[in-house]
Design an enzyme around this catalytic site. Structure first.
Site, mmCIF file in Angstrom:
data_model
loop_
_atom_site.group_PDB
_atom_site.id
_atom_site.type_symbol
_atom_site.label_atom_id
_atom_site.label_comp_id
_atom_site.label_asym_id
_atom_site.label_seq_id
_atom_site.Cartn_x
_atom_site.Cartn_y
_atom_site.Cartn_z
ATOM 1 N N ASP A 50 39.865 33.281 34.588
ATOM 2 C CA ASP A 50 39.255 33.129 35.894
ATOM 3 C C ASP A 50 39.670 31.763 36.455
ATOM 4 O O ASP A 50 40.529 31.106 35.886
ATOM 5 C CB ASP A 50 37.730 33.230 35.785
ATOM 6 C CG ASP A 50 37.157 31.996 35.140
ATOM 7 O OD1 ASP A 50 37.820 31.445 34.240
ATOM 8 O OD2 ASP A 50 36.073 31.550 35.533
ATOM 9 N N LYS A 81 41.292 40.265 34.956
ATOM 10 C CA LYS A 81 40.172 39.367 34.668
ATOM 11 C C LYS A 81 38.891 40.156 34.432
ATOM 12 O O LYS A 81 38.209 39.965 33.416
ATOM 13 C CB LYS A 81 39.989 38.361 35.815
ATOM 14 C CG LYS A 81 38.825 37.427 35.640
ATOM 15 C CD LYS A 81 37.670 37.880 36.493
ATOM 16 C CE LYS A 81 36.417 37.077 36.163
ATOM 17 N NZ LYS A 81 35.284 37.546 36.984
#
Length: 217
Positions: free
Chosen positions: A139, A121
């Site tokens: 996310d 991420k």
DNA sequence: CTCCCGATAT
DNA sequence: ATATCAGGAG
């Protein structure tokens, strides 16, 4: 309705509502963005921005983080939560940049995820924002919304990323991620999503299921 | 899988 | 009181 149709309609809405969406983590260079993104785990961007205002003055370079005092750094970032883990990550990140990358932030996934505190991420945030690379940032918001709408059946972030890469135009993936996050904060919230006023409830599998559940003949 | 963790909204 | 916030490491 198939995924491609859903994505097309979703993007149409996102572009109309969140034109020119940008990174909401305040930063002036890749090193600052990397620092802010590590701090952003399970914490709002607004709070990260409050902390980094002073943090960036105190630790302007990777070397400054590499040489930071653990206890003092903990105090500097405490309001972002997970402060012991994050402080350790930031110091390790500073050391890694100095020792392996000449004090610069590397531009490949392979190198980025070797940095302490950096997973896919965070790496995708850097690749998308600093290097103009295709990057779907999975996310908590992207994960939740992709699953609700029905763009993926997976709950594992890496599998979701793979599902989304197939249906999001690569050159728009970074901006798309920002837009979805704004959508997630404003309308498709985790706790009490505002489905009634959601302009794209028509493409949402979760909304369809809610309606069906409430409608008992 | 669990743990890390403060601040805010519900 | 509890869920949630631009997750990652062990």
């Amino acid at each position: 309705m198939d995924k491609k149709t859903k994505v097309l309609r979703l993007m149409e809405f996102l572009d109309s509502r969140y034109a020119n969406a940008e990174c909401s983590l305040r930063h002036e260079n890749p090193f600052q963005l990397l620092t802010a993104t590590i701090l952003s785990a399970q914490c709002t961007d607004a709070r990260v921005n409050i902390v980094t205002e002073e943090l960036f003055r105190k630790y302007p370079t990777p070397k400054d983080l590499a040489d930071a005092d653990m206890e003092e750094l903990c105090g500097d970032i405490k309001p972002t939560g997970f402060f012991r883990n994050k402080a350790k990550s930031l110091i390790g990140m500073g050391k890694k940049l100095v020792s392996n990358h000449g004090g610069e932030v590397p531009g490949t996934m392979e190198e980025l995820i070797k940095i302490p505190g950096v997973g896919r991420k965070t790496a995708n945030v850097i690749l998308g924002n600093c290097f103009g690379r295709p990057a779907v940032v999975v996310d908590t918001h992207v994960k939740r919304i992709a699953f609700r709408i029905g763009l993926t059946g997976n709950t594992d972030p890496e599998k979701i990323e793979q599902d989304l890469i197939k249906i999001i135009p690569p050159e728009r993936s970074a901006e798309w991620s920002h837009q979805v996050i704004l959508f997630g904060r404003e309308i498709c919230t985790a706790r009490a999503p505002k489905c009634g006023e959601c302009p794209v409830n028509g493409i949402c599998a979760d909304y369809a299921a809610r309606i069906k559940k409430h409608f008992k003949p």
